[in-house]
Design an enzyme around this catalytic site. Structure first.
Site, PDB file in Angstrom:
ATOM      1  N   GLY A  94      35.320  25.570  35.479  1.00 19.38           N
ATOM      2  CA  GLY A  94      33.989  25.378  35.433  1.00 19.38           C
ATOM      3  C   GLY A  94      33.140  26.009  34.059  1.00 19.38           C
ATOM      4  O   GLY A  94      32.143  25.797  33.715  1.00 19.38           O
ATOM      5  N   ARG A  95      34.028  27.116  33.563  1.00 21.46           N
ATOM      6  CA  ARG A  95      33.378  27.775  32.570  1.00 21.46           C
ATOM      7  C   ARG A  95      34.720  28.237  31.548  1.00 21.46           C
ATOM      8  O   ARG A  95      34.772  29.046  30.835  1.00 21.46           O
ATOM      9  CB  ARG A  95      32.842  29.111  32.840  1.00 21.46           C
ATOM     10  N   ASP A 254      43.752  28.362  44.002  1.00 22.54           N
ATOM     11  CA  ASP A 254      43.523  27.906  42.633  1.00 22.54           C
ATOM     12  C   ASP A 254      43.628  29.130  41.928  1.00 22.54           C
ATOM     13  O   ASP A 254      43.824  29.084  40.591  1.00 22.54           O
ATOM     14  CB  ASP A 254      41.931  27.707  42.748  1.00 22.54           C
TER      15      ASP A 254
END
Ligand code: AMP
Ligand code: MG
Length: 487
Positions: A94-95, A254
């Site tokens: 996401g980043r 994850d």
């Protein structure tokens, strides 16, 4: 966006080429005012990167993703994850961005990756950013882990972005440049499985085999051999965490690698007193990721990996499950063997010392350390002095010193090797109070505590004058330590 020949390194795009369904080409966000805070020059050298070039504006641009080396195509990687037990089919970077892979001085393929480089299509509600404190925490702790000999992703650099990032308050933004033998996670396999595309799953397994466990390619059942190799690597890794007193804090699937490297330093910390129930993360309300639960959680995560790869293990579902189960059953004995061997080394005992004696002696010791709230790291280092005949340092750690005397006498009778102990029991670890004071100073613009702490923890076994406070436990008034995921 400028494209620069990084004279020293060509970045490959092997992940994106092999697994295009799991790679979204993406670019970093512009950075208002990039300022290099810290660079690991040794690691840069190992990667064949020119230190002077990395320190130049173009090099710093590469370290935040705004300057893309020729041939590189940064990608955000897709992955899923079980977070605190619940499944999220679509997490992904996401980043973060994978800049690409390079071959290091030892011929190993390494990922070059950025964290905090802006929103990607996987950002969901997040701002895509990271802040100076948590990125420097990852830099410090990953350096310490590496120096302790524990497999880990590495931190190449932290660059302040000059941007204010809004968390509970406004915080200075930063980008971490990270190096890993790959960023393949258990969650990567969960993602491939979720797509229902068995060909993708197979390509992912082949990619993982070639990067991490090449011997598996020769096995009769390569994917089973891959799974067994991951079970082995994780059993060994988590045993090393436990021996060092490391609490990862957020062992979601994850955040667990296929390579067996520690990854994603968030709310991590080292224990002070030995206590299996130790939890630092402010969001871990149930203690799922407590210190003592880590082996069981690793095993649980590996079961999720097994489920993900089932279609590759055998065409017959029942048979596939049986194969996975018998491979997973090896986790406990592998973990136990790695932990016992490591504990023997910490105690300075030879590998052939009688297990029937060592095992109860170890259990008794851990019971004493827990009951008397003794600092774990200090105890093992002080124990070497007792091996040389000076019991004062360990007695000093107990409010009632007599409590350890009988145990010490039994232990000494086994003939421990004190010098060998000093090579495995660290003096300097990134103790929580030291990390906090360092990050507070760094956020205020003072980087000197950071360089002193790094100095201590990157040579953790070598006692040096002037570093006494880095070996000392926190004062009792440091209180209950909490770490925050608000990265
Ligand atoms: P982590 O807790 O760092 O392992 O991240 C879990 C997931 O949340 C990953 O998919 C991250 O990419 C994503 N994530 C974490 N922080 C942010 C952020 N500030 N912006 C966008 N995505 C984020
Ligand atoms: Mg993560």
């Amino acid at each position: 966006m400028s494209v620069t020949p990084l004279s020293t390194a060509a970045l490959d795009r092997r992940f994106a080429r092999d697994l295009p369904e799991m790679a979204v080409s993406w670019q970093a966000e512009p950075v208002p005012d990039a300022r290099l805070l810290v660079l690991d020059e040794d690691l840069a050298g190992e990667l064949g990167l020119d230190v002077a070039e990395l320190r130049s504006p173009q090099g710093v641009g590469m370290l935040v993703g705004t300057t893309v080396p020729v041939g590189a195509t940064p990608v955000a990687q897709a992955y899923s994850g079980h977070q605190f037990g619940g499944f999220s089919p679509r997490l992904g970077d996401g980043r973060a961005l994978l800049l690409g892979e390079l071959v290091d001085a030892h011929g190993r393929v390494r990922d070059l990756h950025l964290k905090g480089s802006g929103r990607t299509p996987f950002a969901r509600g997040g701002d895509g950013l990271a802040t100076v404190g948590p990125m420097l925490r990852e830099y410090i702790v990953s350096n310490a882990m590496h120096a302790l000999g524990i497999p880990t992703t590495r931190s190449l650099a932290v660059v302040a972005t000059g941007r204010t990032v809004h968390r509970e308050t406004g915080l200075p933004g930063a980008v971490l440049a990270r190096v890993a033998s790959s960023h393949l996670r258990v969650g990567s396999f969960e993602y491939a499985r979720t797509t229902g595309d068995v060909d993708l799953l197979r390509r992912l397994a082949d990619h993982a085999i070639s990067r991490h466990h090449p011997a598996a390619a020769e096995a009769e059942n390569p994917c089973l051999a891959l799974f067994e190799a991951v079970v082995d690597a994780q059993a060994s890794l988590v045993a090393q965490w436990m021996l060092a007193g490391f609490v990862h804090g957020v062992m979601n699937t994850d955040n667990m690698t296929i390579s067996g490297e520690t990854i994603d330093y968030g709310p991590c910390a080292f224990i002070n007193a030995f206590d299996p129930d130790t939890v630092y993360s402010s969001i871990d309300h149930s203690g799922r990721y407590a210190y003592g639960n880590q082996p069981a959680v690793a095993e649980w995560n590996l079961a999720r990996l097994a489920e993900a790869v089932l279609p590759l293990l055998h065409a017959d579902g029942k048979h596939a499950v049986a194969l996975a189960m018998s491979a997973l059953e090896k986790f406990r004995p592998r973990y136990d063997a790695a932990w016992s061997a490591g504990m023997r080394a910490k105690l300075g005992l030879p590998g052939d010392a009688d297990e029937a004696v060592v095992s109860p002696l170890t259990a008794q010791l851990l019971g004493l350390l827990q009951a008397h709230h003794v600092d774990y790291t200090s105890f093992f280092r002080a124990l070497a002095a007792a091996g040389r005949g000076d019991t004062a340092p360990i007695r000093h750690l107990f409010t009632d010193p007599a409590r350890i005397d009988e145990w010490t006498a039994h232990w000494r009778a086994l003939g421990p090797d004190a010098d060998a102990m000093d090579r495995v029991n660290p003096l300097y670890i990134p103790r929580n109070h030291l990390v906090e004071e360092t990050l507070t100073a760094a956020v205020d613009g003072d980087l000197s505590p950071l360089s002193r702490l790094l100095d201590a923890v990157t040579a953790p076994y070598d006692e040096r004058p002037g570093l006494e406070r880095y070996a000392a436990a926190a004062a009792p008034d440091f209180g209950t330590y909490r770490t925050f995921c608000g990265t």
